[in-house]
Write a protein that holds these residues in place. Structure first.
Motif, PDB file in Angstrom:
ATOM      1  N   PHE A 139     -42.106 -39.263  68.685  1.00 12.11           N
ATOM      2  CA  PHE A 139     -41.013 -38.410  69.152  1.00 12.11           C
ATOM      3  C   PHE A 139     -41.151 -38.048  70.629  1.00 12.11           C
ATOM      4  O   PHE A 139     -40.552 -37.091  71.086  1.00 12.11           O
ATOM      5  N   ARG A 140     -41.949 -38.855  71.352  1.00  9.78           N
ATOM      6  CA  ARG A 140     -42.019 -38.655  72.796  1.00  9.78           C
ATOM      7  C   ARG A 140     -40.626 -38.881  73.399  1.00  9.78           C
ATOM      8  O   ARG A 140     -39.958 -39.860  73.071  1.00  9.78           O
ATOM      9  N   THR A 200     -43.893 -56.881  68.538  1.00  9.82           N
ATOM     10  CA  THR A 200     -43.402 -58.077  67.850  1.00  9.82           C
ATOM     11  C   THR A 200     -42.325 -57.758  66.819  1.00  9.82           C
ATOM     12  O   THR A 200     -41.576 -58.630  66.405  1.00  9.82           O
ATOM     13  N   SER A 201     -42.266 -56.512  66.381  1.00 11.49           N
ATOM     14  CA  SER A 201     -41.274 -56.096  65.393  1.00 11.49           C
ATOM     15  C   SER A 201     -41.128 -54.583  65.430  1.00 11.49           C
ATOM     16  O   SER A 201     -41.926 -53.888  66.067  1.00 11.49           O
ATOM     17  N   VAL A 202     -40.115 -54.090  64.739  1.00 15.77           N
ATOM     18  CA  VAL A 202     -39.906 -52.647  64.660  1.00 15.77           C
ATOM     19  C   VAL A 202     -41.112 -51.988  63.994  1.00 15.77           C
ATOM     20  O   VAL A 202     -41.625 -50.972  64.488  1.00 15.77           O
ATOM     21  N   TYR A 203     -41.563 -52.572  62.897  1.00 12.28           N
ATOM     22  CA  TYR A 203     -42.682 -52.005  62.159  1.00 12.28           C
ATOM     23  C   TYR A 203     -43.950 -51.978  63.007  1.00 12.28           C
ATOM     24  O   TYR A 203     -44.677 -50.979  63.036  1.00 12.28           O
ATOM     25  N   SER A 254     -47.987 -49.090  65.782  1.00 11.53           N
ATOM     26  CA  SER A 254     -48.850 -49.070  66.967  1.00 11.53           C
ATOM     27  C   SER A 254     -48.806 -47.703  67.639  1.00 11.53           C
ATOM     28  O   SER A 254     -49.852 -47.150  68.008  1.00 11.53           O
ATOM     29  N   ILE A 255     -47.616 -47.146  67.790  1.00 10.01           N
ATOM     30  CA  ILE A 255     -47.479 -45.824  68.416  1.00 10.01           C
ATOM     31  C   ILE A 255     -48.134 -44.752  67.544  1.00 10.01           C
ATOM     32  O   ILE A 255     -48.862 -43.884  68.039  1.00 10.01           O
ATOM     33  N   TYR A 256     -47.885 -44.816  66.238  1.00  4.88           N
ATOM     34  CA  TYR A 256     -48.444 -43.810  65.327  1.00  4.88           C
ATOM     35  C   TYR A 256     -49.975 -43.881  65.312  1.00  4.88           C
ATOM     36  O   TYR A 256     -50.655 -42.841  65.294  1.00  4.88           O
ATOM     37  N   LYS A 257     -50.519 -45.086  65.346  1.00  8.34           N
ATOM     38  CA  LYS A 257     -51.966 -45.262  65.326  1.00  8.34           C
ATOM     39  C   LYS A 257     -52.618 -44.681  66.575  1.00  8.34           C
ATOM     40  O   LYS A 257     -53.687 -44.057  66.508  1.00  8.34           O
TER      41      LYS A 257
END
Length: 313
Positions: free
Chosen positions: A183-184, A164-167, A172-175
């Motif tokens: 960095f995939r 829904t947003s950059v943040y 979501s990826i970091y979690k």
């Protein structure tokens, strides 16, 4: 950029000038970047060459996306693109001259004005180094941007991930995957950007010098435009195969490719070598104007930042 200004401006100033110039350019080229992304994912790993193409050419694709998703749809990922361009081109354009000057000083230690020497191999190495630095810094943003641009509720191409947003995308990826997840695909980004950067500025500077040498142009917009167009075509031809690989590695959820080499092998094996030039028309429609606009904007931002630095410093 004029030699006098580019040599006097600080590294930080060059970073800012390069980033601002690229942001100005990407405002106009983001829609065709979105088209390119979807065309590169179309028919991913399909061995059936007769599968009907939803996106037939860049203009038809842009029209179809606009019809289904509106103006907001064709500008998906624009905020990501701004942040990415600040990191990528800030490094690529801001570090190019300092890197070139440093290498020149090593290879031409007895030359008083070694920074004025235009050595093509050194220019290529400098472009690659500065581009790779930018690719690493900007990789998380390009990851989010790719997934945002590939996502569509109307026409689903490739694996679909909705942010829904950059943040929200970053968190979501970091979690779920930690810092490594952000960095995939950075190895694929290094290959792509290194290839593009290795030819962009060297071709631009070489072309500009040659046009001046033979009195075909004088310093000014016409010279910058001509050199930029040639540089843009060079970048597009060299970078497209790596761009396809990057798009696919970034867009996957981790279940298709182990890395860029695995992606390359699977893509060629399933779709043939022609797959490496999927989206090439869109690539050329994007990269040539983007290169032109970036380098032309930089001719303006460099003197502007130089003036600001003179006032502040």
């Amino acid at each position: 950029m004029t030699e006098s200004v580019s040599q006097k401006i600080s590294t930080a100033g060059g970073f800012i000038a390069g980033g601002l110039a690229a942001c100005g350019a990407v405002t106009f080229t983001n829609p065709i970047e979105l088209v390119k992304t979807r065309m590169q994912l179309q028919g991913e790993l399909s061995k059936n060459s007769n599968v009907k193409k939803i996106y037939k050419n860049p203009f038809q694709a842009l029209s179809l996306i606009y019809k289904n998703e509106g103006i907001k749809g064709i500008q998906k990922g624009l905020v990501c693109a701004y942040i990415y361009q600040l990191g990528l081109n800030g490094c690529r354009l801001g570090l190019y001259e300092p890197t070139r000057n440093l290498i020149n000083s090593i290879f031409y230690p007895n030359e008083i004005n070694s920074n004025k020497i235009q050595n093509i191999p050194i220019n290529i190495i400098s472009g690659a180094i500065s581009g790779i630095a930018g690719a690493i810094i900007g990789s998380p943003m390009y990851l989010i941007k790719t997934r945002m641009q590939s996502y569509s509720q109307s026409i689903k191409i490739g694996e679909q991930t909705h942010y829904t947003s950059v943040y929200q995308g970053l968190s979501s990826i970091y979690k779920n995957e930690g810092l490594k997840g952000l960095f995939r695909g950075v190895d694929a980004a290094i290959l792509r950007t290194g290839a593009g950067s290795a030819v962009q500025l060297p071709i631009y500077n070489f072309t500009k010098d040659e046009l001046l040498k033979f009195d075909l142009f004088e310093q000014g917009p016409a010279l910058h435009l001509s050199a930029s167009v040639i540089a843009g075509f060079g970048v597009g031809i060299v970078m497209n195969p790596w761009d396809v690989i990057l798009t696919r590695v970034y867009n996957q959820k981790g279940d298709l490719y182990k890395g860029p080499l695995d992606c390359f092998i699977k893509t060629v094996k399933s779709e043939g070598f022609g797959a490496l030039y999927k989206g090439f028309e869109a690539q050329m429609l994007r990269i040539a104007p983007h290169t032109v606009l970036t380098l032309m904007f930089m001719e303006q931002t460099m003197p502007l930042i130089y003036k600001v630095e003179k006032i502040l410093l």
